[in-house]
Design a protein around this motif. Structure first.
Motif, short mmCIF file in Angstrom:
data_model
loop_
_atom_site.label_atom_id
_atom_site.label_comp_id
_atom_site.label_asym_id
_atom_site.label_seq_id
_atom_site.Cartn_x
_atom_site.Cartn_y
_atom_site.Cartn_z
N UNK A 209 0.83 -0.94 -0.10
CA UNK A 209 -0.11 -0.05 0.04
C UNK A 209 0.88 1.25 -0.05
N UNK A 210 2.03 1.26 0.85
CA UNK A 210 3.02 2.44 0.94
C UNK A 210 3.76 2.45 -0.29
N UNK A 211 4.37 1.28 -0.72
CA UNK A 211 5.05 0.97 -1.69
C UNK A 211 4.45 1.81 -3.10
N UNK A 212 3.24 1.75 -3.41
CA UNK A 212 2.64 2.25 -4.54
C UNK A 212 2.65 3.78 -4.46
N UNK B 124 14.37 12.43 -0.46
CA UNK B 124 15.74 12.37 -0.16
C UNK B 124 16.10 11.13 0.67
N UNK B 125 15.01 10.51 1.26
CA UNK B 125 15.33 9.18 2.04
C UNK B 125 13.84 8.43 2.38
N UNK B 126 14.21 7.28 2.96
CA UNK B 126 13.00 6.36 3.26
C UNK B 126 13.19 5.79 4.64
N UNK C 180 12.70 1.50 -2.38
CA UNK C 180 13.86 2.25 -2.25
C UNK C 180 15.26 1.90 -2.74
N UNK C 181 15.59 0.50 -2.86
CA UNK C 181 16.67 0.05 -3.37
C UNK C 181 16.74 0.30 -4.94
N UNK C 182 15.50 -0.02 -5.55
CA UNK C 182 15.48 0.18 -6.74
C UNK C 182 15.64 1.51 -7.64
N UNK C 183 15.35 2.33 -6.68
CA UNK C 183 15.24 3.89 -7.14
C UNK C 183 16.66 4.47 -6.64
N UNK D 142 12.03 -21.62 6.39
CA UNK D 142 11.55 -22.68 7.42
C UNK D 142 12.37 -22.41 8.70
N UNK D 143 13.65 -22.04 8.70
CA UNK D 143 14.63 -21.49 9.72
C UNK D 143 14.68 -20.16 10.30
N UNK D 144 14.27 -19.45 9.48
CA UNK D 144 14.37 -18.01 9.62
C UNK D 144 15.72 -17.43 9.21
N UNK D 145 16.43 -18.28 8.03
CA UNK D 145 17.79 -17.99 7.81
C UNK D 145 17.84 -16.98 6.61
N UNK D 146 16.79 -16.53 6.20
CA UNK D 146 16.55 -15.53 4.99
C UNK D 146 16.04 -14.28 5.34
N UNK D 147 16.78 -13.12 5.23
CA UNK D 147 16.33 -11.89 5.61
C UNK D 147 15.27 -11.55 4.43
N UNK D 148 14.21 -10.78 4.63
CA UNK D 148 13.47 -10.22 3.36
C UNK D 148 13.00 -8.83 3.85
N UNK D 149 13.47 -7.83 3.06
CA UNK D 149 12.95 -6.54 3.09
C UNK D 149 11.62 -6.23 2.83
N UNK D 150 11.18 -5.19 3.41
CA UNK D 150 9.66 -4.97 3.01
C UNK D 150 9.64 -4.35 1.58
N UNK D 151 8.22 -4.15 1.20
CA UNK D 151 8.10 -3.78 -0.16
C UNK D 151 8.45 -2.39 -0.42
#
Length: 319
Positions: free
Chosen positions: A16-19, A32-34, A58-61, A44-53
């Protein structure tokens, strides 16, 4: 003031915020910042970190992205202050302390998915449908101490259609909210922004956070109310009930879509079915015909598909 001269810090987390963030950047506004939530462990083991939408956008731009654990952390406040924001925009984020929302010279405004003061809280889209409303909308307002109570800047209304669920309404409000956010920024840029206090004279409906137990279907309610309840929780987190099987075991049962139908009076929760094509469940008046369902460990499916692989007979109970 020109767009390029207004320094904006954007705060948000989900789609919702990403749009809204995309529309701001693509529209030439100077973000200028996010600020968004820290990455979450996934897998399954929480071994992968996932960023928010919002982080992904922000990374894309190529935007500077802050992910504080605590919003009063001195290191975060120093980084935020260094961005020298003129304005902060908040969409689907956390409650901000005054040291954050009071920082920009032009203030901080929030986009909320309801017609404030109605449905203050975490789940306004869900509760508007659950309560059988026929209209909702979006509101931008300046932040102050108490959550969702600040002066209203802009407000736009939309109808809630009879076949809307939380997902379809979310998507319409997301697009409308992005447009109203840009209009609000333009009001501020032009120096013509005005705001009015929220009118709290009527009966106010809250929109508290939804938990698993909130989503359990009460078959003692009228059929229309149960239908609205299911729509308001579909597709996420989904209304659920428990099927009492013939051997006495219990089966968790999610319901994503159902329609109220006329039916003879039966004890609420009682099943009527032909075993092949339809499932109806008695309510306080009439019944609910289940259309889209899901059982534990299986994918969402039409009720007829469930009947193809599962035995269900008249007289069984949902409790």
């Amino acid at each position: 003031m020109e767009k390029k001269d207004l320094r904006i810090v954007f705060m948000g987390t989900p789609e919702f915020a990403q749009t809204v963030l995309r529309r701001l950047v693509d529209g030439g506004y100077n973000v200028v910042g996010v600020v968004t939530m820290p990455d979450k462990p996934m897998g399954r083991h929480g071994s992968v970190l996932q960023g928010s939408a919002v982080k992904n956008t922000a990374v894309e731009y190529g935007l500077k992205c802050l992910q504080p654990e605590r919003l009063k952390d001195p290191a975060f406040l120093e980084e935020l202050s260094a961005l020298k924001a003129d304005l902060q925009i908040v969409v689907a984020f956390r409650m901000l302390p005054e040291c954050v929302w009071s920082m920009p010279r032009l203030g901080t405004f929030n986009l909320h998915a309801s017609l404030l003061p109605q449905y203050r809280g975490a789940a306004p889209i869900n509760w508007a449908i659950i309560n059988g409303d026929t209209e909702t909308g979006v509101t931008t307002f300046f932040l102050k101490h108490d959550i969702d109570t600040g002066n209203i800047i802009r407000q736009e209304r939309v109808p809630i259609k009879a076949d809307d669920n939380a997902g379809t309404l979310h998507d319409r409000l997301m697009e409308l909210g992005a447009e109203v956010t840009l209009q609000t920024v333009d009001d501020i840029l032009s120096g013509n922004v005005s705001s009015v206090p929220q009118d709290e004279s009527g009966d106010l409906r809250p929109a508290p956070k939804i938990f698993k137990e909130t989503c359990r279907i009460d078959w003692n309610m009228p059929a229309r109310r149960i239908s609205d309840f299911i729509r308001g929780l579909s597709p996420y987190p989904a209304a659920w009930t428990v099927l009492q099987e013939t051997d006495g075991s219990m089966l968790d049962f999610k319901v994503y879509e159902a329609v109220a139908v006329s039916a003879p009076a039966r004890e609420p929760g009682t099943v009527t079915t032909d075993g092949k094509s339809f499932i109806e469940v008695a309510a306080a008046d009439g019944a609910l015909r289940l259309l889209q369902v899901q059982i534990a460990g299986r994918k969402r499916m039409p009720a007829s598909a469930f009947l193809c692989g599962n035995d269900l007979s008249c007289g069984q109970k949902f409790i």
